[in-house]
Write a protein that holds these residues in place. Structure first.
Motif, PDB file in Angstrom:
ATOM      1  N   LEU A  21       2.318   6.100 -11.335  1.00 44.12           N
ATOM      2  CA  LEU A  21       1.762   4.677 -10.371  1.00 44.12           C
ATOM      3  C   LEU A  21       1.540   5.855  -8.903  1.00 44.12           C
ATOM      4  CD1 LEU A  21       1.953   1.723 -12.442  1.00 44.12           C
ATOM      5  CD2 LEU A  21      -0.100   3.097 -11.742  1.00 44.12           C
ATOM      6  N   GLU A  22       2.875   5.786  -8.177  1.00 42.07           N
ATOM      7  CA  GLU A  22       3.162   5.744  -7.162  1.00 42.07           C
ATOM      8  C   GLU A  22       2.885   7.502  -6.274  1.00 42.07           C
ATOM      9  OE1 GLU A  22       7.620   6.234  -6.933  1.00 42.07           O
ATOM     10  OE2 GLU A  22       7.739   3.436  -7.245  1.00 42.07           O
ATOM     11  N   MET A  23       3.224   8.293  -7.948  1.00 37.51           N
ATOM     12  CA  MET A  23       1.927   9.746  -6.876  1.00 37.51           C
ATOM     13  C   MET A  23       0.545   9.383  -7.399  1.00 37.51           C
ATOM     14  SD  MET A  23       4.471  11.504  -6.349  1.00 37.51           S
ATOM     15  CE  MET A  23       4.134  13.547  -6.673  1.00 37.51           C
ATOM     16  N   ARG A  24      -0.194   8.924  -7.808  1.00 33.96           N
ATOM     17  CA  ARG A  24      -1.734   8.860  -7.788  1.00 33.96           C
ATOM     18  C   ARG A  24      -1.932   8.333  -6.539  1.00 33.96           C
ATOM     19  NH1 ARG A  24      -1.170   6.612 -13.220  1.00 33.96           N
ATOM     20  NH2 ARG A  24      -1.190   8.486 -14.854  1.00 33.96           N
ATOM     21  N   SER A  25      -1.150   7.052  -6.089  1.00 32.65           N
ATOM     22  CA  SER A  25      -2.101   6.038  -5.100  1.00 32.65           C
ATOM     23  C   SER A  25      -0.937   6.806  -3.834  1.00 32.65           C
ATOM     24  CB  SER A  25      -0.686   4.886  -5.527  1.00 32.65           C
ATOM     25  OG  SER A  25       0.326   4.782  -5.405  1.00 32.65           O
ATOM     26  N   GLY A  26      -0.277   7.625  -3.778  1.00 34.88           N
ATOM     27  CA  GLY A  26       0.303   8.586  -2.653  1.00 34.88           C
ATOM     28  C   GLY A  26      -0.533   9.532  -1.929  1.00 34.88           C
ATOM     29  N   ILE A  27      -0.715  10.227  -1.284  1.00 41.03           N
ATOM     30  CA  ILE A  27      -1.515  11.191  -0.699  1.00 41.03           C
ATOM     31  C   ILE A  27      -1.578  12.737  -1.236  1.00 41.03           C
ATOM     32  CG2 ILE A  27      -1.261  12.678   1.397  1.00 41.03           C
ATOM     33  CD1 ILE A  27       0.460  10.948   3.215  1.00 41.03           C
TER      34      ILE A  27
END
Lengths: 300, 119
Positions: free
Chosen positions: A210-216
């Motif tokens: 989730l965090e990776m997808r929402s990141g840059i």
């Protein structure tokens, strides 16, 4: 004395008034020349013996041979003189003188030989002592070598230690910075699970999907290169706030969690506000850090 | 032969060069008597003088004594070199022992740790 000479010698001793007389006379004249030569040699050897440094053993054996020859000649001469006149009257005296002289020399040489025997014993004792000293020296040498090896290793290690100390001194970092960094690492729950973590909690010490997808990186294709208002979407995440749609809803979450508690991120920037950052942590950091330039109170 | 025997006896007693006209006789020198062949030769000559049947025995004694002397000489220790050479070897050994003792004493009492002066 060989066997033939022995037989002749005994025959001459028993010459007396017998048929062997003529035989003895013939033999004695035939051997006269050899005897003369022997006596000449013996006289010459007497003079030269003193100058030569022959081993004592050779001197003894030579003297013994001379005594044997002279005694044989003397006895032959005496045996002949019983039956006939001596060819040379002074010859017996010469032989006797030489015999006595040789006998005296032999006795002196035997005394010398006995003395040399005593000296030889002393030499053997000294040689044993020399061997013992040699073994002591070798043992001492081994011990010194071992000590030298140990000391050389110790000195080398000490020098290496000094080098690393010097190197550390040159690149030293203040303890406050290290403590702050350690606090930030531990505050993001990267080294230890949060106190209220239970199995089932999606929080992990690494970035989740989730965090990776929402990141840059995840929004690279959708977002412009310069971002919005100079800020990239990742900044919102970096700031510690997820969009509501991405915020997981779990029973253990409280209102504070939705605001501040996020899955940990791996930021290396000291200026970023770590997740899990709350007033308590801030107080701890403030207490631990006495540096006025502390970034713990920075927040976006 | 009798004069001859007397002369030899005198030589045995005095262990000096024989002189037929020698008038005096000095005291007997006993110390090296064991290694002298003159007594046996004197006995042989005496037996020859008397035409004694023991002359064979005496001759055998002389031969045996010479042989024994040869064997004894072969077994003597330290006679393979001259006296001078042996003395020089003895001197050398003594010096070696002394040197090694000094060396050992020196190294055992040596301070192994020389503390360098701070530069």
């Amino acid at each position: 004395m060989n066997t033939t000479d022995d037989i002749l010698w005994r025959a001459m001793v028993y010459c007396g008034p017998s048929a062997n007389r003529r035989h003895c006379r013939t033999l004695s004249s035939a051997r006269y020349c050899s005897r003369t030569r022997t006596r000449t040699r013996l006289r010459g050897e007497t003079v030269m013996a003193a100058a030569a440094e022959k081993p004592t053993k050779d001197k003894l054996l030579s003297t013994l041979d001379d005594i044997e020859v002279l005694s044989r000649e003397l006895i032959e001469m005496l045996a002949l003189s019983r039956t006939q006149k001596l060819p040379q009257p002074g010859e017996d005296t010469d032989i006797l003188e030489l015999l006595v002289q040789r006998d005296r020399e032999f006795q002196e040489l035997m005394q010398t030989a006995l003395e040399q025997g005593r000296v030889q014993q002393e030499m053997q004792a000294l040689e044993k002592e020399v061997e013992k000293r040699d073994s002591d020296i070798q043992q001492l040498q081994k011990q010194l070598k071992e000590a030298e090896h140990i000391l050389a290793t110790a000195v080398y290690q000490a020098k290496e230690k000094l080098k690393s100390i010097e190197k550390a001194r040159k690149g030293s970092i203040s303890s406050e910075e290290i403590i702050k960094y350690a606090h930030r690492i531990s505050a993001s729950n990267a080294v230890c699970a949060p106190l209220n973590w239970v199995p089932g909690d999606p929080r992990r010490p690494y970035p989740t999907d989730l965090e990776m997808r929402s990141g840059i990186l995840g929004n690279m294709s959708n977002m412009p290169t310069n971002g919005v208002n100079g800020h990239l979407p990742g900044d919102a995440l970096a700031a510690g706030r997820l969009p509501d749609i991405l915020t997981p809803q779990y029973p253990w979450q409280s209102a504070d969690v939705s605001m501040g508690i996020l899955p940990p991120h791996h930021g290396n920037d000291f200026g970023l506000e770590p997740p899990g950052h709350n007033k308590e942590n801030e107080d701890d950091v403030e207490a631990m850090s006495t540096d006025s330039s502390s970034s713990s109170s920075d927040s976006d | 032969m009798t004069l001859f025997t007397h002369g030899l006896r005198r030589a045995l007693m005095t262990q000096q060069p024989l002189d037929v006209n020698m008038a005096t006789a000095e005291p007997v020198v006993e110390e090296a008597e064991d290694y002298s062949f003159l007594p046996i030769i004197h006995d042989i000559i005496k037996c020859m003088d008397r035409d004694s049947p023991d002359v064979h025995q005496e001759l055998n004694k002389l031969k045996t004594k010479i042989q024994e002397a040869r064997e004894q000489i072969s077994g003597l220790p330290g006679v393979d070199m001259s006296l001078a050479l042996q003395e020089s070897k003895l001197r050398m050994l003594r010096e070696q022992v002394q040197t090694k003792n000094q060396l050992l004493q020196k190294y055992k009492s040596l301070c192994m740790f020389d503390i360098p002066k701070p530069s």
